[in-house]
Design a protein around this motif. Structure first.
Motif, PDB file in Angstrom:
ATOM      1  N   TYR A 137       0.829  -1.208   0.000  1.00  0.00           N
ATOM      2  CA  TYR A 137       0.000   0.000   0.000  1.00  0.00           C
ATOM      3  C   TYR A 137       0.862   1.256   0.000  1.00  0.00           C
ATOM      4  O   TYR A 137       0.534   2.261  -0.623  1.00  0.00           O
ATOM      5  N   ARG A 138       1.972   1.197   0.731  1.00  0.00           N
ATOM      6  CA  ARG A 138       2.840   2.374   0.911  1.00  0.00           C
ATOM      7  C   ARG A 138       3.410   2.859  -0.416  1.00  0.00           C
ATOM      8  O   ARG A 138       3.754   4.029  -0.554  1.00  0.00           O
ATOM      9  N   LYS A 139       3.488   1.993  -1.405  1.00  0.00           N
ATOM     10  CA  LYS A 139       3.994   2.395  -2.718  1.00  0.00           C
ATOM     11  C   LYS A 139       3.025   3.320  -3.458  1.00  0.00           C
ATOM     12  O   LYS A 139       3.437   4.054  -4.349  1.00  0.00           O
ATOM     13  N   ILE A 140       1.734   3.277  -3.062  1.00  0.00           N
ATOM     14  CA  ILE A 140       0.751   4.107  -3.773  1.00  0.00           C
ATOM     15  C   ILE A 140      -0.044   5.035  -2.850  1.00  0.00           C
ATOM     16  O   ILE A 140      -0.703   5.947  -3.334  1.00  0.00           O
ATOM     17  N   LEU A 141       0.016   4.813  -1.523  1.00  0.00           N
ATOM     18  CA  LEU A 141      -0.760   5.616  -0.579  1.00  0.00           C
ATOM     19  C   LEU A 141       0.138   6.229   0.484  1.00  0.00           C
ATOM     20  O   LEU A 141       1.225   5.706   0.779  1.00  0.00           O
ATOM     21  N   SER A 142      -0.346   7.292   1.093  1.00  0.00           N
ATOM     22  CA  SER A 142       0.367   7.895   2.220  1.00  0.00           C
ATOM     23  C   SER A 142       0.035   7.092   3.488  1.00  0.00           C
ATOM     24  O   SER A 142      -0.961   6.360   3.522  1.00  0.00           O
ATOM     25  N   PRO A 143       0.847   7.229   4.553  1.00  0.00           N
ATOM     26  CA  PRO A 143       0.531   6.530   5.806  1.00  0.00           C
ATOM     27  C   PRO A 143      -0.858   6.885   6.357  1.00  0.00           C
ATOM     28  O   PRO A 143      -1.556   6.010   6.873  1.00  0.00           O
ATOM     29  N   LYS A 144      -1.280   8.141   6.217  1.00  0.00           N
ATOM     30  CA  LYS A 144      -2.611   8.532   6.695  1.00  0.00           C
ATOM     31  C   LYS A 144      -3.707   7.826   5.893  1.00  0.00           C
ATOM     32  O   LYS A 144      -4.729   7.419   6.451  1.00  0.00           O
ATOM     33  N   GLN A 145      -3.494   7.700   4.589  1.00  0.00           N
ATOM     34  CA  GLN A 145      -4.471   6.995   3.762  1.00  0.00           C
ATOM     35  C   GLN A 145      -4.536   5.510   4.138  1.00  0.00           C
ATOM     36  O   GLN A 145      -5.615   4.923   4.190  1.00  0.00           O
ATOM     37  N   ILE A 146      -3.377   4.922   4.413  1.00  0.00           N
ATOM     38  CA  ILE A 146      -3.342   3.510   4.809  1.00  0.00           C
ATOM     39  C   ILE A 146      -4.077   3.326   6.129  1.00  0.00           C
ATOM     40  O   ILE A 146      -4.850   2.376   6.300  1.00  0.00           O
ATOM     41  N   GLN A 147      -3.866   4.252   7.063  1.00  0.00           N
ATOM     42  CA  GLN A 147      -4.579   4.171   8.340  1.00  0.00           C
ATOM     43  C   GLN A 147      -6.081   4.249   8.113  1.00  0.00           C
ATOM     44  O   GLN A 147      -6.863   3.537   8.737  1.00  0.00           O
ATOM     45  N   LYS A 148      -6.490   5.094   7.180  1.00  0.00           N
ATOM     46  CA  LYS A 148      -7.917   5.235   6.864  1.00  0.00           C
ATOM     47  C   LYS A 148      -8.458   3.922   6.281  1.00  0.00           C
ATOM     48  O   LYS A 148      -9.572   3.505   6.613  1.00  0.00           O
ATOM     49  N   VAL A 149      -7.657   3.251   5.442  1.00  0.00           N
ATOM     50  CA  VAL A 149      -8.060   1.951   4.881  1.00  0.00           C
ATOM     51  C   VAL A 149      -8.299   0.964   6.015  1.00  0.00           C
ATOM     52  O   VAL A 149      -9.321   0.263   6.049  1.00  0.00           O
ATOM     53  N   TYR A 150      -7.367   0.898   6.960  1.00  0.00           N
ATOM     54  CA  TYR A 150      -7.519  -0.029   8.087  1.00  0.00           C
ATOM     55  C   TYR A 150      -8.721   0.341   8.951  1.00  0.00           C
ATOM     56  O   TYR A 150      -9.472  -0.523   9.381  1.00  0.00           O
ATOM     57  N   ASP A 151      -8.917   1.647   9.199  1.00  0.00           N
ATOM     58  CA  ASP A 151     -10.053   2.089  10.005  1.00  0.00           C
ATOM     59  C   ASP A 151     -11.381   1.716   9.333  1.00  0.00           C
ATOM     60  O   ASP A 151     -12.300   1.234   9.984  1.00  0.00           O
ATOM     61  N   LEU A 152     -11.463   1.949   8.022  1.00  0.00           N
ATOM     62  CA  LEU A 152     -12.688   1.620   7.296  1.00  0.00           C
ATOM     63  C   LEU A 152     -12.932   0.116   7.285  1.00  0.00           C
ATOM     64  O   LEU A 152     -14.073  -0.338   7.394  1.00  0.00           O
ATOM     65  N   GLY A 153     -11.865  -0.662   7.177  1.00  0.00           N
ATOM     66  CA  GLY A 153     -11.998  -2.114   7.221  1.00  0.00           C
ATOM     67  C   GLY A 153     -12.509  -2.586   8.565  1.00  0.00           C
ATOM     68  O   GLY A 153     -13.380  -3.460   8.643  1.00  0.00           O
ATOM     69  N   MET A 154     -11.997  -2.010   9.648  1.00  0.00           N
ATOM     70  CA  MET A 154     -12.452  -2.385  10.982  1.00  0.00           C
ATOM     71  C   MET A 154     -13.903  -1.958  11.194  1.00  0.00           C
ATOM     72  O   MET A 154     -14.694  -2.685  11.782  1.00  0.00           O
ATOM     73  N   MET A 155     -14.247  -0.771  10.691  1.00  0.00           N
ATOM     74  CA  MET A 155     -15.605  -0.289  10.831  1.00  0.00           C
ATOM     75  C   MET A 155     -16.566  -1.227  10.087  1.00  0.00           C
ATOM     76  O   MET A 155     -17.615  -1.601  10.600  1.00  0.00           O
ATOM     77  N   ASN A 156     -16.174  -1.632   8.885  1.00  0.00           N
ATOM     78  CA  ASN A 156     -17.010  -2.534   8.106  1.00  0.00           C
ATOM     79  C   ASN A 156     -17.120  -3.896   8.781  1.00  0.00           C
ATOM     80  O   ASN A 156     -18.201  -4.483   8.824  1.00  0.00           O
ATOM     81  N   ALA A 157     -16.028  -4.400   9.331  1.00  0.00           N
ATOM     82  CA  ALA A 157     -16.061  -5.687  10.028  1.00  0.00           C
ATOM     83  C   ALA A 157     -17.015  -5.617  11.220  1.00  0.00           C
ATOM     84  O   ALA A 157     -17.756  -6.566  11.489  1.00  0.00           O
ATOM     85  N   GLY A 158     -17.016  -4.488  11.914  1.00  0.00           N
ATOM     86  CA  GLY A 158     -17.938  -4.310  13.027  1.00  0.00           C
ATOM     87  C   GLY A 158     -19.386  -4.323  12.573  1.00  0.00           C
ATOM     88  O   GLY A 158     -20.250  -4.914  13.216  1.00  0.00           O
ATOM     89  N   ARG A 159     -19.661  -3.692  11.437  1.00  0.00           N
ATOM     90  CA  ARG A 159     -21.025  -3.678  10.901  1.00  0.00           C
ATOM     91  C   ARG A 159     -21.460  -5.083  10.481  1.00  0.00           C
ATOM     92  O   ARG A 159     -22.601  -5.480  10.707  1.00  0.00           O
ATOM     93  N   VAL A 160     -20.558  -5.810   9.851  1.00  0.00           N
ATOM     94  CA  VAL A 160     -20.871  -7.177   9.438  1.00  0.00           C
ATOM     95  C   VAL A 160     -21.178  -8.030  10.662  1.00  0.00           C
ATOM     96  O   VAL A 160     -22.151  -8.789  10.683  1.00  0.00           O
ATOM     97  N   GLN A 161     -20.369  -7.890  11.714  1.00  0.00           N
ATOM     98  CA  GLN A 161     -20.597  -8.673  12.929  1.00  0.00           C
ATOM     99  C   GLN A 161     -21.934  -8.293  13.574  1.00  0.00           C
ATOM    100  O   GLN A 161     -22.661  -9.159  14.054  1.00  0.00           O
ATOM    101  N   GLN A 162     -22.270  -7.015  13.558  1.00  0.00           N
ATOM    102  CA  GLN A 162     -23.562  -6.587  14.107  1.00  0.00           C
ATOM    103  C   GLN A 162     -24.710  -7.216  13.326  1.00  0.00           C
ATOM    104  O   GLN A 162     -25.703  -7.649  13.907  1.00  0.00           O
ATOM    105  N   GLU A 163     -24.580  -7.259  12.003  1.00  0.00           N
ATOM    106  CA  GLU A 163     -25.633  -7.849  11.181  1.00  0.00           C
ATOM    107  C   GLU A 163     -25.741  -9.354  11.428  1.00  0.00           C
ATOM    108  O   GLU A 163     -26.845  -9.899  11.514  1.00  0.00           O
ATOM    109  N   ILE A 164     -24.613 -10.030  11.577  1.00  0.00           N
ATOM    110  CA  ILE A 164     -24.627 -11.459  11.892  1.00  0.00           C
ATOM    111  C   ILE A 164     -25.326 -11.683  13.232  1.00  0.00           C
ATOM    112  O   ILE A 164     -26.178 -12.559  13.350  1.00  0.00           O
ATOM    113  N   ASN A 165     -24.974 -10.891  14.225  1.00  0.00           N
ATOM    114  CA  ASN A 165     -25.596 -11.020  15.544  1.00  0.00           C
ATOM    115  C   ASN A 165     -27.096 -10.738  15.473  1.00  0.00           C
ATOM    116  O   ASN A 165     -27.897 -11.445  16.091  1.00  0.00           O
TER     117      ASN A 165
END
Length: 187
Positions: A137-165
């Protein structure tokens, strides 16, 4: 409109019959107001599109990101423990937690130690995967953008888990022997 009582009853019965027949015709298809079930690939494509829009990436960077993200998501999926019917434990651990009469029994110290070490190994694999894709990722994104990717992934995983529950509790999958297994009437 002053129709006799039996005409209203016939109309109501007819509407109920038509509704019941139409509900039977839709087996396996989403009902009105429900979203169709997406495949895993479609879900990942939607998530990568959402991330690209959130990060406001240009077309060239977006194309590179989507390819890397698709590979990352596939590797992440392969690392995740399998769950669901037929995808659980195999071999001698298949009946773990069950005694001879089918009742729950506490795991032995050896079983607990094996589970803990298994979690350590899983965590190492996850860390290796994150480091590998951070470098890509670092070859095409800044560290802040990469952090945003991880944050969005965690947020989405939380939503998926809520829907499963939500679906789990909605269909009563917790079972009748669970403290909340049977809905209680008004007290």
């Amino acid at each position: 409109m002053n129709l006799p009582k039996y005409v209203w009853m016939l109309l109501l019965a007819g509407m109920t019959l038509v509704q019941g027949v139409s509900a039977q015709d839709n087996k396996g298809k989403p009902k009105d107001g429900q979203k169709p079930v997406m495949s895993w690939e479609e879900m990942q494509e939607m998530q990568s599109d959402f991330i690209v829009q959130t990060l406001v990436l240009d077309d060239k960077t977006a194309e590179k990101f989507k390819q890397i993200y698709k590979e990352y998501a596939e590797e992440l999926r392969n690392l995740m423990p399998k769950q669901g019917p037929g995808r659980g434990r195999k071999g001698p651990d298949a009946k773990k937690g069950k005694g001879e009469n089918g009742e729950w029994k506490a795991p032995t110290d050896e079983e607990v130690e094996r589970m803990i070490k298994g979690r350590f190994a899983q965590s190492r694999k996850m860390l290796d995967l994150h480091e590998k894709y951070y470098d890509r990722y670092r070859k095409i994104l800044s560290p802040k953008q990469i952090q945003k990717v991880y944050d969005l992934g965690m947020m989405n995983a939380g939503r998926v888990q809520q829907e499963i529950n939500r679906r789990h509790w909605q269909r009563g999958a917790h079972g009748p022997h669970h403290p909340w297994g049977q809905p209680q009437g008004p007290q």
